[in-house]
Design a protein around this motif. Structure first.
Motif, PDB file in Angstrom:
ATOM      1  N   LEU A  28     -15.659  20.456 -10.398  1.00 32.26           N
ATOM      2  CA  LEU A  28     -16.105  21.503 -11.318  1.00 32.26           C
ATOM      3  C   LEU A  28     -15.242  21.459 -12.567  1.00 32.26           C
ATOM      4  N   GLY A  29     -15.886  21.417 -13.724  1.00 29.19           N
ATOM      5  CA  GLY A  29     -15.163  21.468 -14.984  1.00 29.19           C
ATOM      6  C   GLY A  29     -14.183  20.330 -15.169  1.00 29.19           C
ATOM      7  N   GLY A  30     -14.510  19.158 -14.629  1.00 30.05           N
ATOM      8  CA  GLY A  30     -13.659  17.996 -14.809  1.00 30.05           C
ATOM      9  C   GLY A  30     -12.488  17.914 -13.861  1.00 30.05           C
ATOM     10  N   ARG A  31     -12.399  18.844 -12.898  1.00 28.11           N
ATOM     11  CA  ARG A  31     -11.289  18.849 -11.945  1.00 28.11           C
ATOM     12  C   ARG A  31     -11.814  18.940 -10.519  1.00 28.11           C
ATOM     13  N   ILE A  32     -10.946  18.625  -9.587  1.00 28.86           N
ATOM     14  CA  ILE A  32     -11.295  18.716  -8.174  1.00 28.86           C
ATOM     15  C   ILE A  32     -11.338  20.200  -7.788  1.00 28.86           C
ATOM     16  N   LEU A  33     -12.497  20.641  -7.337  1.00 25.87           N
ATOM     17  CA  LEU A  33     -12.646  22.030  -6.905  1.00 25.87           C
ATOM     18  C   LEU A  33     -12.229  22.189  -5.450  1.00 25.87           C
ATOM     19  N   GLU A 495      -1.069  16.962 -13.056  1.00 29.40           N
ATOM     20  CA  GLU A 495      -2.405  16.765 -13.613  1.00 29.40           C
ATOM     21  C   GLU A 495      -3.223  15.743 -12.841  1.00 29.40           C
ATOM     22  N   LYS A 496      -2.559  14.700 -12.325  1.00 33.39           N
ATOM     23  CA  LYS A 496      -3.316  13.583 -11.756  1.00 33.39           C
ATOM     24  C   LYS A 496      -2.451  12.801 -10.780  1.00 33.39           C
ATOM     25  N   SER A 500      -6.614  16.161  -5.354  1.00 36.38           N
ATOM     26  CA  SER A 500      -6.212  17.443  -4.782  1.00 36.38           C
ATOM     27  C   SER A 500      -6.830  18.561  -5.599  1.00 36.38           C
ATOM     28  N   PRO A 501      -7.100  19.715  -4.980  1.00 31.51           N
ATOM     29  CA  PRO A 501      -7.694  20.836  -5.723  1.00 31.51           C
ATOM     30  C   PRO A 501      -6.869  21.184  -6.958  1.00 31.51           C
ATOM     31  N   GLY A 502      -7.574  21.320  -8.078  1.00 33.04           N
ATOM     32  CA  GLY A 502      -6.942  21.684  -9.330  1.00 33.04           C
ATOM     33  C   GLY A 502      -6.569  20.513 -10.207  1.00 33.04           C
ATOM     34  N   LEU A 503      -6.483  19.300  -9.637  1.00 35.91           N
ATOM     35  CA  LEU A 503      -6.124  18.137 -10.429  1.00 35.91           C
ATOM     36  C   LEU A 503      -7.367  17.510 -11.061  1.00 35.91           C
ATOM     37  N   LEU A 504      -7.130  16.668 -12.047  1.00 38.59           N
ATOM     38  CA  LEU A 504      -8.223  16.040 -12.787  1.00 38.59           C
ATOM     39  C   LEU A 504      -9.097  15.190 -11.868  1.00 38.59           C
ATOM     40  N   ALA A 505     -10.370  15.247 -12.095  1.00 43.01           N
ATOM     41  CA  ALA A 505     -11.323  14.485 -11.283  1.00 43.01           C
ATOM     42  C   ALA A 505     -11.467  13.079 -11.863  1.00 43.01           C
ATOM     43  N   ASP A 506     -10.365  12.329 -11.811  1.00 39.01           N
ATOM     44  CA  ASP A 506     -10.346  10.925 -12.204  1.00 39.01           C
ATOM     45  C   ASP A 506     -10.363  10.111 -10.916  1.00 39.01           C
ATOM     46  N   LEU A 507     -11.426   9.362 -10.686  1.00 39.99           N
ATOM     47  CA  LEU A 507     -11.537   8.671  -9.402  1.00 39.99           C
ATOM     48  C   LEU A 507     -12.354   7.399  -9.530  1.00 39.99           C
ATOM     49  N   VAL A 508     -12.196   6.555  -8.491  1.00 33.26           N
ATOM     50  CA  VAL A 508     -12.810   5.236  -8.489  1.00 33.26           C
ATOM     51  C   VAL A 508     -13.541   5.023  -7.172  1.00 33.26           C
ATOM     52  N   PHE A 509     -14.747   4.444  -7.250  1.00 28.78           N
ATOM     53  CA  PHE A 509     -15.523   4.059  -6.070  1.00 28.78           C
ATOM     54  C   PHE A 509     -15.326   2.568  -5.824  1.00 28.78           C
ATOM     55  N   LEU A 510     -14.904   2.210  -4.605  1.00 27.28           N
ATOM     56  CA  LEU A 510     -14.642   0.821  -4.233  1.00 27.28           C
ATOM     57  C   LEU A 510     -15.556   0.386  -3.100  1.00 27.28           C
ATOM     58  N   ASP A 511     -15.841  -0.910  -3.037  1.00 28.16           N
ATOM     59  CA  ASP A 511     -16.737  -1.403  -1.999  1.00 28.16           C
ATOM     60  C   ASP A 511     -16.032  -1.657  -0.669  1.00 28.16           C
ATOM     61  N   MET A 531     -14.969   7.375 -12.609  1.00 29.00           N
ATOM     62  CA  MET A 531     -15.146   8.706 -13.186  1.00 29.00           C
ATOM     63  C   MET A 531     -13.861   9.146 -13.867  1.00 29.00           C
ATOM     64  N   VAL A 532     -14.010   9.731 -15.042  1.00 26.70           N
ATOM     65  CA  VAL A 532     -12.888  10.327 -15.757  1.00 26.70           C
ATOM     66  C   VAL A 532     -13.260  11.767 -16.061  1.00 26.70           C
ATOM     67  N   GLY A 533     -12.479  12.687 -15.538  1.00 26.79           N
ATOM     68  CA  GLY A 533     -12.800  14.094 -15.744  1.00 26.79           C
ATOM     69  C   GLY A 533     -14.141  14.476 -15.163  1.00 26.79           C
ATOM     70  N   GLY A 534     -14.510  13.872 -14.033  1.00 26.83           N
ATOM     71  CA  GLY A 534     -15.773  14.200 -13.388  1.00 26.83           C
ATOM     72  C   GLY A 534     -16.985  13.566 -14.023  1.00 26.83           C
ATOM     73  N   GLU A 535     -16.801  12.775 -15.088  1.00 31.22           N
ATOM     74  CA  GLU A 535     -17.911  12.110 -15.761  1.00 31.22           C
ATOM     75  C   GLU A 535     -17.972  10.653 -15.339  1.00 31.22           C
ATOM     76  N   LEU A 536     -19.146  10.208 -14.965  1.00 31.43           N
ATOM     77  CA  LEU A 536     -19.347   8.812 -14.594  1.00 31.43           C
ATOM     78  C   LEU A 536     -19.360   7.970 -15.870  1.00 31.43           C
ATOM     79  N   ARG A 537     -18.272   7.210 -16.064  1.00 34.15           N
ATOM     80  CA  ARG A 537     -18.130   6.440 -17.302  1.00 34.15           C
ATOM     81  C   ARG A 537     -18.349   4.953 -17.108  1.00 34.15           C
ATOM     82  N   PHE A 538     -18.326   4.501 -15.854  1.00 40.39           N
ATOM     83  CA  PHE A 538     -18.661   3.107 -15.571  1.00 40.39           C
ATOM     84  C   PHE A 538     -19.421   3.042 -14.265  1.00 40.39           C
ATOM     85  N   LEU A 539     -20.510   2.301 -14.285  1.00 35.88           N
ATOM     86  CA  LEU A 539     -21.311   2.043 -13.093  1.00 35.88           C
ATOM     87  C   LEU A 539     -21.518   0.538 -13.005  1.00 35.88           C
TER      88      LEU A 539
END
Length: 554
Positions: A28-33, A495-496, A500-511, A531-539
C-alpha cells in the motif's frame, strides 16, 4: 483497508529475522503493508506468484552509473581478447566518424590481454588519424593514440611531473599513450565537462538496465569532480533525470572530495570543507539522497598502483603510491567530516587501508558519528589486524568479489599466495560482526547482483583456481549482503533491505531460490520482474507472468 497489490502463493525470502519466510505480501502506498496477514486483505490487484521466489530489491553500494551509461554509448572493448580486437573495434568506430572527430572507447582491460597495452602508432593507423581515447575498465588509467597526445601537448606540458599520476614513457622517452591515475586529467581537461543532457541520458540507460537485474538502489561512488567526475554540475543531472522520470532506481550519489571547498560562517561552526549554504550528506529523500564524500587515497590493483606495504610480485621497487600527500589526505578528510560529510575512502592496498582506518577513527573520535556509516571502498588487501580495527570502529568495508571472477588470475600473480588470501575479504568481516554489503564497482566489473553473489560464494578465478577460499560465504549470506547489508552500509535500514511492514516495497521476482541451488547455478537465476515502491518497473519480456491488474499498478 484496501491494499494496492496483494502478492500470493510466493516463496518470499524476507530477510527479516522476525519472519524470514512468507507466502503473501500486501502493498500500500509504495510500502509493505503486511506480511502473511492473519486476515484477508482486499486489494485493487492480486498477483498469484505461482511459487516464484521473491526477495528484497538488490542494492549495489558501489557503482558508477554515469560512467556505465556513457559506456553503453561508446565503443565497447570489454570483449577484446587481443590487441588486434582493439584495433579492429577502433577502426570500425572511426569509419562512422567525421575526420578529426574523437574515437572514445571504454571497458579496456590489460589484464585480460596478458598486460599488453595498445600501440599509439597502430591506434593512429586504425583510427585514420583521428584522436583516440580508450578508458580502461579499472577507471585508473587510459590510453591515447599519437593524434590525441598531440592535442594534449598543444596546451599542456607532457614532461611535467604529476602528483599521484604518471605519463608512461618508452625507453627512448617517448610517451606511450598510457596515462595513469591523475595523469588522466590531461585528456579530461580537453574532453570534459559533458553536457548535462548527455549525463541524463547515461543515467536513463544505466538505471533502466539495473531494473533488468533486480537492482532497485545504487550508490554512485564519486561524481562532480576529480578524474572520476563528468561535470561540476553533475548532481544537477541526477535531479533533472529524476524530474523527467528517467531515473528508474533509487540513487545515493557520493560527491568527490574535489567538489567540496572551504566553508565560511561563524567561528563556532567549525569551518571545514563542504558545499555552499552548508549543504551536506543526507540531503534528499528515499529516491535521491546525497551520500558520503568519496576520497581517493591510492590507485588500482589492476594497474599495480594500489599502495601496498610490500612490492608487487615481479615488480621490484613498485608497491604503488598514494594519490596525494599523506598529511594532506588526512587534513582534507577531517575537514570534510567536520562539516557533516561521512567518509568513503578508496583504499585498495593494505598500506592505503592503514591510512584510511587511522583517518576515520580520528574523525569519529574527534567529531562523533555522522549521518551515515564511514566506509573503506574495495580493500584489495586487508591484513587480519586491520579487519579487527575495522570491526571495532564500526567502519564498513566494501569489497567487490566479482573482481576475482573476472581478474583473479592476474591479481593473484601480482599479489602472491599470502596476500591473495587477504584479498577482498567477506567471511572475515562477518566473523567479526562487521557489516558486509553487496557491490560491483560497475563498469569496472560485471554488476549483475546474482553473478556477484555467486562470486561471494565460490571465489574462483577465470582459470578455476580458488582465490582466498577462507573468505567464502554462504548463498544466504551473499543475499543478505545485497539486501540488509547494503541497507546498513548506506544508513537506510529503516527504509529498505528487508520485506517488512512499513518498509519500501522494493522487490524482485526470481525463477528459482538462489540460496538453495548449487553454487555454480546461482548466476543462472533469472530476474522475472522488478518492483520499486510497489510499481512494476521491469517485466521479463519472455515471461509475461503478471496479470493486467498488477501491471496497472504502475
Amino acid at each position: 483497508m484496501l491494499a494496492d497489490l496483494l502478492i500470493t502463493n510466493a516463496h518470499v525470502l524476507t530477510q527479516d529475522p522476525a519472519h524470514p519466510r512468507a507466502s503473501t505480501l500486501a502493498i500500500l502506498g509504495g510500502r509493505i503493508l503486511a506480511v502473511d496477514p492473519d486476515a484477508d486483505i482486499p486489494a485493487r490487484a492480486v498477483f498469484d506468484a505461482e511459487g516464484l521466489t521473491v526477495v528484497p530489491g538488490f542494492n549495489d553500494v558501489h557503482s558508477h552509473s554515469v560512467w556505465f551509461g556513457l559506456g553503453l554509448m561508446e565503443t565497447a572493448l570489454g570483449d577484446a581478447r587481443s590487441l588486434e580486437d582493439v584495433y579492429s573495434a577502433i577502426s570500425v568506430a572511426a569509419d562512422q566518424l567525421a575526420p578529426g572527430e574523437w574515437v572514445v572507447a571504454s571497458g579496456f582491460s590489460p589484464l585480460l590481454l596478458g598486460g599488453f597495452q595498445p600501440d599509439r602508432d597502430r591506434l593512429d593507423e586504425a583510427s585514420g588519424g583521428r584522436p583516440v581515447w580508450i578508458k580502461h575498465s579499472s577507471g585508473h588509467a587510459c590510453t591515447l593514440n599519437g593524434a590525441a597526445l598531440d592535442l594534449v601537448a598543444a596546451t599542456q606540458d607532457l614532461t611535467a611531473g604529476i602528483e599521484g599520476g604518471v605519463v608512461v614513457r618508452s625507453d627512448d622517452g617517448r610517451p606511450t599513450g598510457l596515462l595513469e591515475e591523475n595523469a588522466m586529467r590531461l585528456v579530461q581537461e580537453l574532453m570534459l565537462p559533458y553536457p548535462l543532457e548527455t549525463i541524463e541520458k547515461a543515467l536513463e540507460l544505466a538505471t533502466a538496465h539495473y531494473l533488468t537485474e533486480g537492482i532497485t538502489s545504487v550508490t554512485d561512488a564519486g561524481i562532480a569532480g576529480g578524474w572520476i567526475g563528468h561535470s561540476p554540475r553533475e548532481f544537477g543531472a541526477y535531479l533533472s533525470a529524476r524530474d523527467k522520470g528517467l531515473l528508474s532506481v533509487r540513487m545515493q550519489p557520493m560527491l568527490v572530495l574535489d567538489a567540496l571547498r572551504p566553508l565560511s560562517g561563524h567561528e563556532d561552526d567549525g569551518g571545514g570543507l563542504g558545499l555552499d549554504a552548508g549543504i551536506r550528506s543526507g540531503l534528499g529523500d528515499e529516491w535521491l539522497r546525497i551520500g558520503p564524500v568519496k576520497i581517493f587515497s591510492d590507485g588500482s590493483l589492476l594497474g599495480s598502483t594500489a599502495y601496498m606495504s610490500e612490492d608487487y610480485v615481479g615488480c621490484t621497487h613498485n608497491h604503488g603510491y598514494l594519490q596525494m600527500d599523506a598529511a594532506e589526505l588526512r587534513e582534507s578528510a577531517l575537514a570534510a567530516y567536520r562539516a557533516g560529510w561521512p567518509i568513503a575512502m578508496h583504499a585498495i592496498g593494505d598500506a592505503a587501508v592503514d591510512h584510511a582506518i587511522s583517518i576515520i577513527v580520528e574523525a569519529q573520535e574527534s567529531y562523533g558519528p555522522n549521518c551515515f556509516p564511514n566506509r573503506i571502498e574495495h580493500g584489495g588487501v586487508v591484513r587480519p589486524e586491520q579487519l579487527d580495527r575495522i570491526a571495532e570502529a564500526g567502519i564498513v568495508l566494501v569489497p567487490q568479489p566479482h573482481f576475482i571472477t573476472e581478474f583473479g588470475d592476474g591479481m593473484a600473480e601480482l599479489l602472491g599466495p599470502a596476500r591473495t588470501g587477504l584479498s577482498y575479504p567477506a567471511a572475515g568481516l562477518l566473523r567479526r560482526g562487521a557489516v558486509l554489503p553487496g557491490s560491483s564497482d560497475r563498469p569496472v566489473s560485471n554488476g549483475r547482483p546474482l553473478d556477484v553473489m555467486q562470486s561471494f560464494v565460490e571465489r574462483l578465478t577465470p582459470a578455476g583456481m580458488a582465490y582466498g577460499p577462507a573468505e567464502r560465504i554462504t548463498a544466504e549470506q551473499a543475499l543478505a549482503a545485497y539486501t540488509t547489508g547494503s541497507a546498513a552500509a548506506t544508513g537506510t535500514s529503516r527504509e529498505k533491505g528487508s520485506l517488512s511492514p512499513g518498509l519500501l516495497a522494493d522487490l524482485v521476482f526470481l525463477d528459482q531460490d538462489p540460496t538453495t541451488v548449487d553454487s555454480s547455478r546461482i548466476g543462472t537465476t533469472r530476474v522475472l520482474g522488478t518492483m520499486v515502491g510497489g510499481e512494476l518497473r521491469f517485466l521479463h519480456p519472455d515471461l509475461p507472468i503478471f496479470p493486467t491488474s498488477a501491471k496497472d499498478n504502475r
